[in-house]
Design an enzyme around this catalytic site. Structure first.
Site, PDB file in Angstrom:
ATOM      1  N   GLU A  79       5.838   3.238  11.744  1.00 32.33           N
ATOM      2  CA  GLU A  79       4.437   3.019  12.115  1.00 32.33           C
ATOM      3  C   GLU A  79       4.324   1.896  13.140  1.00 32.33           C
ATOM      4  O   GLU A  79       3.532   1.976  14.086  1.00 32.33           O
ATOM      5  CB  GLU A  79       3.619   2.699  10.863  1.00 32.33           C
ATOM      6  N   GLU A 124       0.838  -1.207   0.000  1.00 34.15           N
ATOM      7  CA  GLU A 124       0.000   0.000   0.000  1.00 34.15           C
ATOM      8  C   GLU A 124       0.871   1.255   0.000  1.00 34.15           C
ATOM      9  O   GLU A 124       0.627   2.213  -0.746  1.00 34.15           O
ATOM     10  CB  GLU A 124      -0.917  -0.021   1.223  1.00 34.15           C
ATOM     11  N   HIS A 125       1.898   1.274   0.849  1.00 27.17           N
ATOM     12  CA  HIS A 125       2.809   2.422   0.886  1.00 27.17           C
ATOM     13  C   HIS A 125       3.483   2.638  -0.470  1.00 27.17           C
ATOM     14  O   HIS A 125       3.606   3.776  -0.948  1.00 27.17           O
ATOM     15  CB  HIS A 125       3.904   2.190   1.939  1.00 27.17           C
ATOM     16  N   GLU A 140     -28.610   0.515  26.317  1.00 28.11           N
ATOM     17  CA  GLU A 140     -28.214   1.155  27.566  1.00 28.11           C
ATOM     18  C   GLU A 140     -29.403   1.599  28.411  1.00 28.11           C
ATOM     19  O   GLU A 140     -29.223   2.271  29.431  1.00 28.11           O
ATOM     20  CB  GLU A 140     -27.301   2.355  27.266  1.00 28.11           C
ATOM     21  N   GLY A 181     -21.299  -5.790  19.045  1.00 27.14           N
ATOM     22  CA  GLY A 181     -21.532  -5.849  17.608  1.00 27.14           C
ATOM     23  C   GLY A 181     -20.532  -6.748  16.930  1.00 27.14           C
ATOM     24  O   GLY A 181     -19.778  -7.486  17.569  1.00 27.14           O
ATOM     25  N   LYS A 215     -22.054  20.855   3.070  1.00 26.01           N
ATOM     26  CA  LYS A 215     -22.584  19.609   2.495  1.00 26.01           C
ATOM     27  C   LYS A 215     -23.966  19.266   3.018  1.00 26.01           C
ATOM     28  O   LYS A 215     -24.737  18.588   2.342  1.00 26.01           O
ATOM     29  CB  LYS A 215     -21.620  18.455   2.798  1.00 26.01           C
ATOM     30  N   GLY A 261     -26.077  -4.291  23.302  1.00 25.42           N
ATOM     31  CA  GLY A 261     -25.459  -2.995  23.540  1.00 25.42           C
ATOM     32  C   GLY A 261     -26.424  -1.927  24.007  1.00 25.42           C
ATOM     33  O   GLY A 261     -26.021  -0.766  24.164  1.00 25.42           O
TER      34      GLY A 261
END
Length: 948
Positions: A165, A87-88, A314, A335, A860, A312
């Site tokens: 990284e 990718e780099h 609450e 999830g 937007k 999940g």
């Protein structure tokens, strides 16, 4: 909170409709939101690449993304990080555009951004750019996938960026926990492999160079039939098609077909498993993972969304509600976790209190008791239909998002949705299958669990290979499993009640004849003022009510800042069970401390909004602090402040820089000291003083009748307790003198060195703001190219404008595992001194126009516009023309004027503040800087900018 994944999976796009064909390839029009007026066309090219074209004639920014269905799970054995390294490398030159800096420079000079990411199954490349320059940018982008160079010189250099990284993440608890998980997984499963890469994993080996392996990996996996491309531009669909087809048809189709992963994620007989991890931060986390089937084809049913919403939840009767009642936990998320071809993980993550760590077996007992309750109750269609209704509303009134993020997420999702569903796939819930839901719930049992406990006090007996994480792993004893299956009071845990906040009235109000073009102040008294306008452009059944409560009792001391922050946290906790269903229904609220007070925001569907606001203000007027919750939240805030040492080093340094410039900002230790001695009665007294001194300023914007103003005014009277508001002190920003140079060394527990070099503008006029912003724009791409790509000084390398309360400044930031801060300062200075000779007249004009376009970029959606109005009101820019004024000043600058400002302000007579974390190297920038040992010492004897 229910964690919803952004990509919900489906069948591969291998069969296309043949209607609407415009060439030798097939094309269809996918289903789109009624609120979306853009044009869409989905193509499959001759090389089997799938392409989604989006025509938006009004877009100021074009964008494109290409997602390859290959990721770190496909790394060859022993070559951890190869997919990430590839990718780099694709950014660093192609046969047609061999200059490694050319792509970055072209994108930046034309107002754009570019990036990419590598996940377990995907590598996603994306960019945006000023709309007229899409053709040239696409041509450069296409060459990544046709003829990348993989120059040996940059192969050797860029390995250092991957290493940087990797080093940067050594103290990241999320990466460390993943490293342990990969180590305890089945070694035959691809996800057990090292993902990021390092100099060691990417080193040349006898008989095999890393460049040769890169080429082999690229040749095997980067096949057009596994690529999804999304292009958004201002051109018509036909024009986009004629642009894209010839550019991307040459991408070779190697007929690659990903294989199903048959190996189980965890070795046979290893579950249930318990893992204990010693974290870097002071965190107490319990994560429970369950290997389950791959449900990505079932996106019409979305079983994981159904289950994650329940686990999940609450509200009353939820797992989290009971955990809080017993003082065991602060938060819970549930999830889908990791997914792969053939399986996935369902994840439940719980942030524990100190008591929760000691009694984590009780936490697990409550979790599994809730699952038992769900099995006994069975799937409920009314709950499913309620979720489906919310998803349908979200799609119906879907608003425009950031173009680059939008195309990136679409490109990833296109791998899995049917062609007609590539836009609506995440929102579809139209196939209720009770048996599928019941089968899923049957998998969430103790015998199928991986229990991961993270706490500093756990016992460990081994260390992970890559991140050197202390941990232990073992199978669970029958007695522990039996304890988890213990009985729980039937009345404690139950299904949620029907959601009362789901919008029913989604009609639009009539626009008044006298509706102002921008918000107008329609009410003003001694203690409150309200601005109002109806939204005429976006026309959605939504609105934003923002309220700023200002008081002199915030920010003047660490005790005030700590009190205000703790007070807002306690109020949010007190209303959480009430507001959580509202959040699920698209009604959002936030309550937070800021420099001059506290702000309350309520936004979303305006139907039912007044019910939510009434409850919030009522609690604010008469809070009731439960002693146990007070103590848990106070301790959680202290722990969060202590955990700042585990943040990314560059983030810690930037926080120190911000504290150095802004009066009213305090360091972690000062806030910790204030919280350590705070009692609940102290906070009650503070709250009373705050409301007696407070004034309120509000904005009501969106789908409202004018009567909403009077209603809000009446509601505000319930919290504004005094006769008149107290006078507010002015906000202050540190003012550096011309020629002043300050060095502030800070301690960051990390081997990397970090330097944040802040240069303040000459003043705070509009011209100063324009010249400083333009300088940052001109610096951005070259700084990255020189210090990161060419010199390989670190992974985090950036130069950017950094105004503080409109006082202009710019920052050069580098986090480096290979250079000390003295060397970083020299490299930064050398770059700045060479900059003026490297920017010719044409480049200057391109940068100038790019910045103007960004400043004037149309909003937007309604929320972006409301935010602009709100910030303008806070800055007292009541003409709402700040963007036009700034853009005009940028346009008025000639190259000669800018060069003169640059030389005077940023070279010859700098107003300089360097915040340096020396790291392992120990060295600090040389020179005659005045050295300070704290932000407060720097601010104690300094001139300031006074902000009204």
């Amino acid at each position: 909170m229910h964690r919803v994944t952004t990509v919900l999976w489906a069948a591969l796009l291998c069969v296309f409709l043949t209607s609407c064909a415009t060439g030798p390839y097939s094309a269809i029009k996918p289903a789109q939101s009624p609120n979306d007026d853009r044009g869409y066309r989905l193509l499959t090219l001759d090389n089997q690449m799938q392409v989604l074209l989006i025509s938006d004639p009004d877009t100021p920014k074009a964008a494109a993304a290409l997602d390859v269905r290959v990721g770190s799970g496909d790394n060859p054995e022993g070559r951890g990080g190869l997919a990430h390294f590839l990718e780099h490398m694709l950014f660093l030159g192609t046969d047609k555009y061999p200059d490694a800096a050319e792509y970055e420079e072209f994108i930046t000079e034309h107002g754009g951004n570019r990036n990419a990411y590598t996940s377990f199954e995907h590598t996603n490349y994306f960019f945006d750019i000023n709309a007229p320059y899409l053709p040239e940018a696409l041509d450069r982008f296409a060459q990544f996938f046709i003829a990348p160079r993989f120059d040996a010189e940059y192969v050797d250099r860029e390995k250092n960026a991957v290493e940087a990284e990797f080093q940067m993440g050594l103290k990241s608890d999320s990466r460390r926990a993943l490293d342990v998980l990969q180590e305890v997984m089945n070694p035959e499963h691809p996800y057990s492999q090292f993902a990021v890469g390092s100099l060691e994993s990417l080193a040349d080996r006898p008989g095999s160079s890393i460049r040769d392996e890169l080429l082999a990996f690229y040749d095997k996996y980067y096949s057009a039939n596994q690529m999804q491309l999304v292009v958004l531009g201002a051109q018509s669909l036909d024009e986009l098609e004629s642009l894209v087809v010839p550019m991307f048809s040459p991408v070779p189709n190697k007929a690659y077909a990903p294989e199903q992963i048959e190996a189980p994620a965890f070795p046979a007989g290893s579950l249930p498993m318990q893992v204990q991890i010693k974290p870097q931060a002071t965190q107490r986390q319990l994560q429970v993972l369950f290997p389950i089937a791959d449900y990505r084809d079932d996106y019409h049913t979305k079983p994981l969304s159904y289950l994650g919403n329940l686990v999940g939840h609450e509200g009353d009767g939820s797992v989290l509600s009971q955990l809080k009642a017993e003082g065991l936990a602060e938060s819970l998320a549930a999830g889908s976790g990791l997914g792969w071809r053939g399986g996935s993980l369902f994840s439940v993550s719980i942030t524990l209190t100190e008591k929760g760590v000691d009694e984590y077996q009780r936490v697990l007992q409550l979790l599994f008791a809730y699952m038992d309750m769900l099995r006994q109750e069975g799937p409920r269609q009314w709950l499913y239909d309620e979720q489906a209704r919310l998803a349908e509303l979200a799609f119906r009134f879907k608003e425009n998002a950031n173009p680059m993020g939008y195309v990136s997420s679409l490109a990833s999702g296109m791998h899995y949705y049917e062609p007609d569903d590539v836009l609506q796939g995440p929102y579809i819930m139209d196939d209720y299958q009770a048996q599928m839901l019941a089968d899923l719930i049957q998998e969430i049992v103790p015998d199928n669990a991986v229990v991961v406990l993270e706490d500093a006090a756990v016992s460990t007996d081994r260390v992970s290979e890559h991140y050197r994480v202390p941990y232990s792993v073992g199978q669970l004893e029958p007695a522990q499993l039996a304890a988890w299956k213990g009985e729980v009071d039937d009345e404690v845990l139950h299904l949620p009640a029907p959601n009362p906040f789901i919008a029913e009235d989604v009609s639009l109000v009539k626009i008044a004849r006298d509706n102002p073009e921008v918000p107008a102040k329609v009410l003003e008294t001694a203690r409150k003022s309200i601005w109002f306008a109806q939204d005429e452009e976006f026309r959605l059944p939504r609105g934003a009510t923002y309220i700023n409560f200002r008081s002199p009792l915030v920010g003047q001391t660490p005790e005030q800042s700590a009190s205000a922050t703790l007070y807002t946290a306690l109020l949010k906790d007190q209303v959480n069970e009430f507001t959580y269903p509202a959040m699920l229904a698209g009604l959002n609220f936030s309550f937070y401390k800021h420099a001059q007070g506290m702000s309350l925001r309520v936004s979303g569907y305006n139907d039912k909004q007044s019910v939510l606001l009434d409850e919030l203000l009522q609690v604010m007027a008469s809070p009731e602090f439960d002693p146990a919750r007070f103590e848990n939240i106070r301790l959680d805030m202290i722990r969060s402040l202590e955990n700042s040492v585990a943040k990314r080093p560059s983030s810690q340094v930037m926080a120190d820089l911000r504290e150095s410039l802004l009066y009213g900002e305090w360091g972690e230790q000062a806030l910790i000291d204030a919280l350590q001695s705070m009692r609940s009665q102290d906070l009650v007294a503070y709250a009373g003083d705050f409301w007696r001194s407070a004034s309120a300023e509000a904005l009501v914007y969106g789908n409202y009748e004018s009567a909403a103003v009077a209603e809000l005014s009446q509601k505000l009277d319930t919290v504004l307790l005094g006769e008149q508001s107290a006078e507010l002190p002015q906000l202050r920003v540190l003012q550096l003198a011309a020629g002043e140079s300050v060095l502030y060394p800070v301690t960051v527990p990390h081997d990397d060195a970090v330097l944040a070099w802040y240069l303040q503008g000459a003043g705070d006029s509009w011209q100063d703001r324009a010249a400083t912003a333009l300088t940052a724009q001109v610096m951005k791409s070259g700084f990255f190219q020189q210090l990161r790509t060419e010199q390989q000084l670190g992974y985090i390398v950036s130069a950017f404008a950094w105004p503080q309360l409109d006082v202009p400044g710019l920052v050069m930031l580098v986090q480096s595992p290979v250079a000390n801060t003295a060397e970083l300062a020299l490299a930064m200075d050398e770059f700045m001194r060479q900059l003026e000779s490297s920017v010719d007249a044409e480049q200057f004009q391109r940068h100038q126009q790019a910045l103007v376009n960004e400043i004037l970029r149309p909003h937007k959606n309604m929320w972006e516009r409301a935010e602009f109005y709100w910030q303008s009101i806070a800055k007292k820019q009541f003409a709402f023309d700040g963007r036009e004024t700034l853009a005009g000043e940028v346009e008025a600058l000639s190259r000669e004027q800018w060069l003169d400002y640059y030389r005077r302000v940023f070279l010859d007579n700098r107003r300089s503040l360097q915040v340096a974390a020396p790291g392992q190297a120990g060295a600090l920038p040389a020179g005659e800087q005045r050295r300070v040992d704290s932000a407060q010492a720097l601010k104690a004897d300094h001139d300031v900018y006074l902000i009204d």
